[in-house]
Enzyme design. Structure first.
Site, PDB file in Angstrom:
ATOM      1  N   ILE A  55       0.858  -1.187   0.000  1.00  0.00           N
ATOM      2  CA  ILE A  55       0.000   0.000   0.000  1.00  0.00           C
ATOM      3  C   ILE A  55       0.894   1.236   0.000  1.00  0.00           C
ATOM      4  O   ILE A  55       1.417   1.649   1.039  1.00  0.00           O
ATOM      5  CB  ILE A  55      -0.945   0.006   1.217  1.00  0.00           C
ATOM      6  CG1 ILE A  55      -1.831  -1.244   1.224  1.00  0.00           C
ATOM      7  CG2 ILE A  55      -1.802   1.276   1.220  1.00  0.00           C
ATOM      8  CD1 ILE A  55      -2.753  -1.343   2.429  1.00  0.00           C
ATOM      9  N   ASP A  56       1.091   1.811  -1.184  1.00  0.00           N
ATOM     10  CA  ASP A  56       1.814   3.078  -1.309  1.00  0.00           C
ATOM     11  C   ASP A  56       0.796   4.208  -1.137  1.00  0.00           C
ATOM     12  O   ASP A  56      -0.197   4.261  -1.865  1.00  0.00           O
ATOM     13  CB  ASP A  56       2.465   3.203  -2.688  1.00  0.00           C
ATOM     14  CG  ASP A  56       3.571   2.185  -2.919  1.00  0.00           C
ATOM     15  OD1 ASP A  56       4.176   1.721  -1.936  1.00  0.00           O
ATOM     16  OD2 ASP A  56       3.838   1.861  -4.102  1.00  0.00           O
ATOM     17  N   TYR A  57       1.054   5.104  -0.211  1.00  0.00           N
ATOM     18  CA  TYR A  57       0.074   6.171   0.021  1.00  0.00           C
ATOM     19  C   TYR A  57       0.781   7.501   0.232  1.00  0.00           C
ATOM     20  O   TYR A  57       1.959   7.559   0.586  1.00  0.00           O
ATOM     21  CB  TYR A  57      -0.810   5.845   1.233  1.00  0.00           C
ATOM     22  CG  TYR A  57      -0.095   5.955   2.559  1.00  0.00           C
ATOM     23  CD1 TYR A  57      -0.150   7.125   3.318  1.00  0.00           C
ATOM     24  CD2 TYR A  57       0.673   4.909   3.048  1.00  0.00           C
ATOM     25  CE1 TYR A  57       0.519   7.237   4.527  1.00  0.00           C
ATOM     26  CE2 TYR A  57       1.346   5.003   4.250  1.00  0.00           C
ATOM     27  CZ  TYR A  57       1.267   6.169   4.989  1.00  0.00           C
ATOM     28  OH  TYR A  57       1.951   6.285   6.176  1.00  0.00           O
TER      29      TYR A  57
END
Length: 254
Positions: free
Chosen positions: A129-131
């Site tokens: 999960i790149d955020y």
């Protein structure tokens, strides 16, 4: 610190390893094979290798490269980059990779994770999960090296990925990437409070104390880092390193 995995995360681009800051300005680190040989001697718990070019260029995994790397790697290896089909996963794990990291395909088609977990088992599937913050200071999940903006908040997406069957989630703060300023403990705490699968923290580690903080305060199952394991000193000289377990245990008791 007993039982907590500490995982180097290496970024592959072009013909070698690089390190970024906030997913930008990649700096060449060195040859991937040489780096893995050095890590073999230091005996980390696992190793994550991410091909950051693959999704951006719509390339499939370079299976020959992965095979060469896996043959040199004496620790469990997780590979990510360009994985969009069940066939991609089959080919990657067939050459010695234990886990696959899936980001862009998960964001664009969450049901792919359900298919992957049903076919190869949840223990094989790690969702990254790149955020980052958008212009309105709202946290959003992204894909394609941060260039594809989804509708999901990281907590919401973590819950969805657990529902789809992911075995682990790697939670990566783009805004902290390469800054060595510490993990996003607030967000990680919210995620670990909402999911039961293991959460790996990445993005911001710069010293051993950052590991201790995120483990004690956010209750993550593992910590990962990039810059901390490839740079040394204030001038960031390239030096592959890995913290001594005794140092970690001593620091944890202070």
């Amino acid at each position: 610190m007993v039982g907590i995995r500490i995982i180097p995360c290496l970024l592959y681009k072009g013909n070698g390893l690089v390190k970024t800051v906030k997913f930008k300005d990649p700096v060449y680190i060195g040859d991937v094979t040489n780096a893995i040989r050095i890590f073999n001697e230091k005996e980390p718990d696992e190793l994550i290798l991410l091909d950051i070019d693959a999704s951006a260029k719509k390339q499939r995994p370079n299976v020959e490269l992965v095979k060469r790397i896996a043959s040199e790697c004496f620790m469990p290896l997780c590979y990510g980059g360009g994985i969009t089909t069940l066939q991609d996963i089959k080919e990657v794990i067939s050459v010695g990779v234990e886990k696959v990291s899936i980001n862009s395909a998960a964001v664009q088609n969450p049901l792919f994770i359900k298919q992957a977990a049903a076919t190869y088992g949840s223990s094989t599937v790690v969702v990254t999960i790149d955020y980052k913050q958008n212009l309105w200071k709202k946290l959003i999940v992204t894909g394609v090296s941060g260039n594809f903006k989804s509708k999901y908040h990281p907590v919401e997406f973590a819950q969805l990925m657990e529902e789809m069957g992911a075995g682990e989630i790697l939670v990566n703060s783009i805004d902290r990437d390469g800054t060595m300023s510490g993990y996003d403990i607030e967000l990680l705490s919210k995620i670990t409070d909402k999911v039961t699968i293991p959460v790996i923290a990445i993005g911001g580690a710069g010293k051993v104390e950052h590991f201790i903080e995120v483990i004690n305060q956010a209750h993550v199952s593992a910590v990962a880092a990039g810059s901390m394991f490839v740079f040394q000193g204030k001038h960031k000289a390239v030096l592959i390193n890995y913290p001594d377990r005794k140092l970690l245990e001593n620091t944890a008791t202070i």
